[in-house]
Design a protein around this motif. Structure first.
Motif, PDB file in Angstrom:
ATOM      1  N   ASN A 132       0.826  -1.207   0.000  1.00  0.00           N
ATOM      2  CA  ASN A 132       0.000   0.000   0.000  1.00  0.00           C
ATOM      3  C   ASN A 132       0.859   1.255   0.000  1.00  0.00           C
ATOM      4  O   ASN A 132       0.517   2.269  -0.623  1.00  0.00           O
ATOM      5  N   ALA A 133       2.005   1.190   0.693  1.00  0.00           N
ATOM      6  CA  ALA A 133       2.924   2.328   0.693  1.00  0.00           C
ATOM      7  C   ALA A 133       3.513   2.550  -0.698  1.00  0.00           C
ATOM      8  O   ALA A 133       3.659   3.696  -1.144  1.00  0.00           O
ATOM      9  N   ALA A 134       3.854   1.462  -1.381  1.00  0.00           N
ATOM     10  CA  ALA A 134       4.389   1.592  -2.741  1.00  0.00           C
ATOM     11  C   ALA A 134       3.358   2.205  -3.682  1.00  0.00           C
ATOM     12  O   ALA A 134       3.686   3.052  -4.522  1.00  0.00           O
ATOM     13  N   GLU A 135       2.098   1.790  -3.538  1.00  0.00           N
ATOM     14  CA  GLU A 135       1.052   2.366  -4.386  1.00  0.00           C
ATOM     15  C   GLU A 135       0.836   3.847  -4.070  1.00  0.00           C
ATOM     16  O   GLU A 135       0.601   4.650  -4.981  1.00  0.00           O
ATOM     17  N   LEU A 136       0.914   4.207  -2.784  1.00  0.00           N
ATOM     18  CA  LEU A 136       0.760   5.613  -2.419  1.00  0.00           C
ATOM     19  C   LEU A 136       1.889   6.457  -2.989  1.00  0.00           C
ATOM     20  O   LEU A 136       1.661   7.551  -3.519  1.00  0.00           O
ATOM     21  N   ILE A 137       3.118   5.957  -2.910  1.00  0.00           N
ATOM     22  CA  ILE A 137       4.250   6.687  -3.495  1.00  0.00           C
ATOM     23  C   ILE A 137       4.062   6.832  -5.002  1.00  0.00           C
ATOM     24  O   ILE A 137       4.355   7.884  -5.584  1.00  0.00           O
ATOM     25  N   GLY A 138       3.556   5.785  -5.643  1.00  0.00           N
ATOM     26  CA  GLY A 138       3.317   5.846  -7.083  1.00  0.00           C
ATOM     27  C   GLY A 138       2.323   6.933  -7.458  1.00  0.00           C
ATOM     28  O   GLY A 138       2.485   7.605  -8.475  1.00  0.00           O
TER      29      GLY A 138
ATOM     30  N   SER B  34      -3.964  11.088  -1.743  1.00  0.00           N
ATOM     31  CA  SER B  34      -3.910  10.002  -0.775  1.00  0.00           C
ATOM     32  C   SER B  34      -5.253   9.280  -0.754  1.00  0.00           C
ATOM     33  O   SER B  34      -6.266   9.795  -1.257  1.00  0.00           O
ATOM     34  N   PRO B  35      -5.341   8.089  -0.167  1.00  0.00           N
ATOM     35  CA  PRO B  35      -6.628   7.386  -0.086  1.00  0.00           C
ATOM     36  C   PRO B  35      -7.699   8.194   0.640  1.00  0.00           C
ATOM     37  O   PRO B  35      -8.877   8.146   0.266  1.00  0.00           O
ATOM     38  N   GLU B  36      -7.306   8.948   1.681  1.00  0.00           N
ATOM     39  CA  GLU B  36      -8.285   9.760   2.383  1.00  0.00           C
ATOM     40  C   GLU B  36      -8.858  10.842   1.472  1.00  0.00           C
ATOM     41  O   GLU B  36     -10.060  11.131   1.490  1.00  0.00           O
ATOM     42  N   GLU B  37      -7.993  11.463   0.667  1.00  0.00           N
ATOM     43  CA  GLU B  37      -8.463  12.488  -0.256  1.00  0.00           C
ATOM     44  C   GLU B  37      -9.350  11.890  -1.336  1.00  0.00           C
ATOM     45  O   GLU B  37     -10.338  12.506  -1.749  1.00  0.00           O
ATOM     46  N   GLU B  38      -9.014  10.694  -1.815  1.00  0.00           N
ATOM     47  CA  GLU B  38      -9.859  10.040  -2.809  1.00  0.00           C
ATOM     48  C   GLU B  38     -11.247   9.775  -2.245  1.00  0.00           C
ATOM     49  O   GLU B  38     -12.265   9.933  -2.935  1.00  0.00           O
ATOM     50  N   ALA B  39     -11.299   9.373  -0.971  1.00  0.00           N
ATOM     51  CA  ALA B  39     -12.608   9.155  -0.336  1.00  0.00           C
ATOM     52  C   ALA B  39     -13.372  10.466  -0.206  1.00  0.00           C
ATOM     53  O   ALA B  39     -14.595  10.509  -0.394  1.00  0.00           O
TER      54      ALA B  39
ATOM     55  N   GLY C 260       4.462  14.788   3.315  1.00  0.00           N
ATOM     56  CA  GLY C 260       3.725  16.021   3.586  1.00  0.00           C
ATOM     57  C   GLY C 260       2.319  16.024   3.039  1.00  0.00           C
ATOM     58  O   GLY C 260       1.821  17.077   2.632  1.00  0.00           O
ATOM     59  N   VAL C 261       1.649  14.870   3.025  1.00  0.00           N
ATOM     60  CA  VAL C 261       0.276  14.800   2.509  1.00  0.00           C
ATOM     61  C   VAL C 261      -0.704  14.504   3.638  1.00  0.00           C
ATOM     62  O   VAL C 261      -1.791  14.007   3.411  1.00  0.00           O
ATOM     63  N   THR C 262      -0.301  14.804   4.863  1.00  0.00           N
ATOM     64  CA  THR C 262      -1.162  14.463   5.990  1.00  0.00           C
ATOM     65  C   THR C 262      -2.313  15.444   6.163  1.00  0.00           C
ATOM     66  O   THR C 262      -3.338  15.100   6.718  1.00  0.00           O
ATOM     67  N   ASP C 263      -2.167  16.663   5.717  1.00  0.00           N
ATOM     68  CA  ASP C 263      -3.207  17.647   5.978  1.00  0.00           C
ATOM     69  C   ASP C 263      -3.374  18.580   4.783  1.00  0.00           C
ATOM     70  O   ASP C 263      -2.627  19.540   4.615  1.00  0.00           O
ATOM     71  N   ARG C 264      -4.344  18.264   3.944  1.00  0.00           N
ATOM     72  CA  ARG C 264      -4.741  19.174   2.867  1.00  0.00           C
ATOM     73  C   ARG C 264      -6.239  19.426   2.945  1.00  0.00           C
ATOM     74  O   ARG C 264      -6.916  19.652   1.948  1.00  0.00           O
TER      75      ARG C 264
END
Length: 467
Positions: A211-217, A317-322, A251-255
């Motif tokens: 999942n980390a590799a997919e997020l980096i991608g 990120s997955p949270e943003e996609e949701a 740095g994608v924790t808070d947008r």
């Protein structure tokens, strides 16, 4: 003593994107069509004299140029791929063979630099079969440098190959483009980047979660170099790289502020939207960067409302996609209007630095209905028409057009907020009409209320030109 000193020297660490840079065509990821075309040319012996590699950063332009330079000069001719073992391949990799030159056009962009290069092409290669000149960021060359390069590229010596690489092909003159074989490098897909990252992590003994590799991608936005840099950064913190670590280090924790601003604009909540901008300004967030992020944010909102549009989201990120999926009913017209508004703001910022007041005014535009007045302004189409009528009448009575126009417009600016429109022109009514029309667009007022026919009807016997 010298021997003991050398024994204590520790080899310098090499970044992952440098260590795992492809050395053969088989190692290039995501550019299969281009790799196949170059290999077929080498195998058939139909090697061109000039190539142009264009595409976004991190897609393999310079890498493929170096591999191609090795392949055309490799001593092992049994394969279109360079062997990587002969003296020529090793010399090119180590930078000891001067027949293959990589030139940075950003720092060597003068006509004298290109003249020196042109003079060097007259000499035969010392070791290799071909002299290969790789000109990186070629769009940075000056106009005189391009003109000096033109004749050499049109009829180069048989032992010379030019490979031009650029991220902004629109800045390359058409006369240069017509003399090159052009190859457009595409963004690398997220799944291919993830696969390459898992391979590199396995070779480096890094425990990389899938999942980390997919997020980096997704965060790399099609650039393999960016993906390897993110992995390198995460591996410097912990040898076990999971999704939480990637989010923290990238740095994608808070947008959330993007969603809060767009939700406030959709709800016509001016106070909340402006409060968010003020808070970001207090945190030293650059207004240009904020506009770019908001333009991309509204693009993602538009895509999320389309069937299959979520697959086109990049750098999320997955949270943003949701969060985007939860807003799939966002009006398409509003999203398009927002993208246009922020795009126009970016063009303006390219000329002038954007102030907080201008940012607030931009949000005011977004809060206004497409065909109605802005909730943050008291001035409407009728007020603007009254303004132009009064100014034209006083111009005729006093005969001092410019001074009166300046005083009245500045007075109205202080009362109703016409911003920077109080400038002097040629004193004619037509000049002022253009400015009032611009004011109507700025305030979100429809142009029907300030058309010339409306003003002519209000003025009566006074013509539009003020006579």
């Amino acid at each position: 003593m010298p021997q003991n000193i050398l024994q204590g020297v520790v080899a310098l660490y090499r970044a992952l994107y440098r260590k795992w840079r492809p050395r053969k065509f088989a190692d290039v990821v995501g550019q299969e069509a281009i790799v196949t075309a170059l290999q077929n040319q080498i195998a058939a012996g139909r090697i061109g004299h000039a190539y142009l590699f264009t595409g976004t950063r991190g897609t393999g332009k310079t890498t493929c140029a170096k591999i191609f330079a090795k392949a055309v000069n490799c001593l092992d001719t049994t394969s279109p791929d360079p062997c990587g073992e002969c003296a020529v391949c090793k010399g090119i990799d180590e930078g000891t063979i001067l027949d293959v030159s990589e030139i940075d056009a950003a720092s060597n962009n003068s006509v004298d630099d290109i003249r020196d290069l042109r003079d060097e092409t007259a000499y035969l290669p010392a070791v290799c079969k071909y002299k290969v000149y790789i000109i990186d960021e070629v769009h940075m060359l000056s106009t005189s440098a391009f003109n000096a390069l033109l004749k050499t590229m049109e009829e180069p010596p048989e032992h010379v190959i030019f490979i031009l690489a650029t991220t902004e092909v629109q800045k390359v003159p058409a006369t240069i483009l017509s003399r090159c074989q052009r190859y457009d490098f595409q963004r690398i897909t997220a799944d291919k980047i993830a696969g390459r990252l898992e391979y590199v992590a396995g070779q480096e003994n890094i425990e990389l979660d899938h999942n980390a590799a997919e997020l980096i991608g997704r965060l790399a936005d099609g650039a393999m170099r960016d993906a390897l840099s993110i992995l390198d950064t995460c591996a410097g913190v912990s040898n076990t790289v999971d999704e939480a670590l990637v989010r923290r280090m990238a740095g994608v924790t808070d947008r959330k502020y993007l969603f809060e601003i767009s939700d406030a604009i959709a709800a016509r909540d001016a106070v909340k939207a402006l409060q968010e901008i003020a808070a970001l300004r207090q945190q030293s967030v650059d207004m240009r960067r904020l506009c770019m992020e908001l333009a991309g944010h509204y693009r993602n909102l538009m895509l999320s409302a389309l069937p299959g549009g979520t697959d086109l989201l990049t750098g999320t990120s997955p949270e943003e996609e949701a969060a985007y999926a939860a807003r799939k009913d966002f009006p398409q017209a509003e999203a398009v209007r927002a993208v246009n508004a922020f795009g126009a703001a970016l063009e303006k910022m390219a000329r002038d630095k954007m102030s907080v007041r201008q940012a607030d005014r931009l949000v005011d535009q977004m809060l206004a209905a497409p065909n109605g007045p802005s909730p943050c302004r008291r001035t409407g189409a009728d007020d603007l028409c009254k303004l132009i009528v009064g100014i034209l009448k006083r111009q005729r009575a006093r005969g001092d057009e410019q001074l009166t126009q300046r005083a009245d417009v500045q007075r109205h600016t202080r009362a109703g907020g016409l911003g920077g429109l109080a400038r002097t022109g040629d004193g004619s009514g037509n000049d002022l009409l253009h400015r009032v029309a611009a004011a109507g667009q700025l305030l979100g007022v429809g142009t029907k209320g300030i058309c010339q026919q409306n003003i002519r009807a209000r003025v009566g016997v006074i013509s539009v030109d003020g006579r």
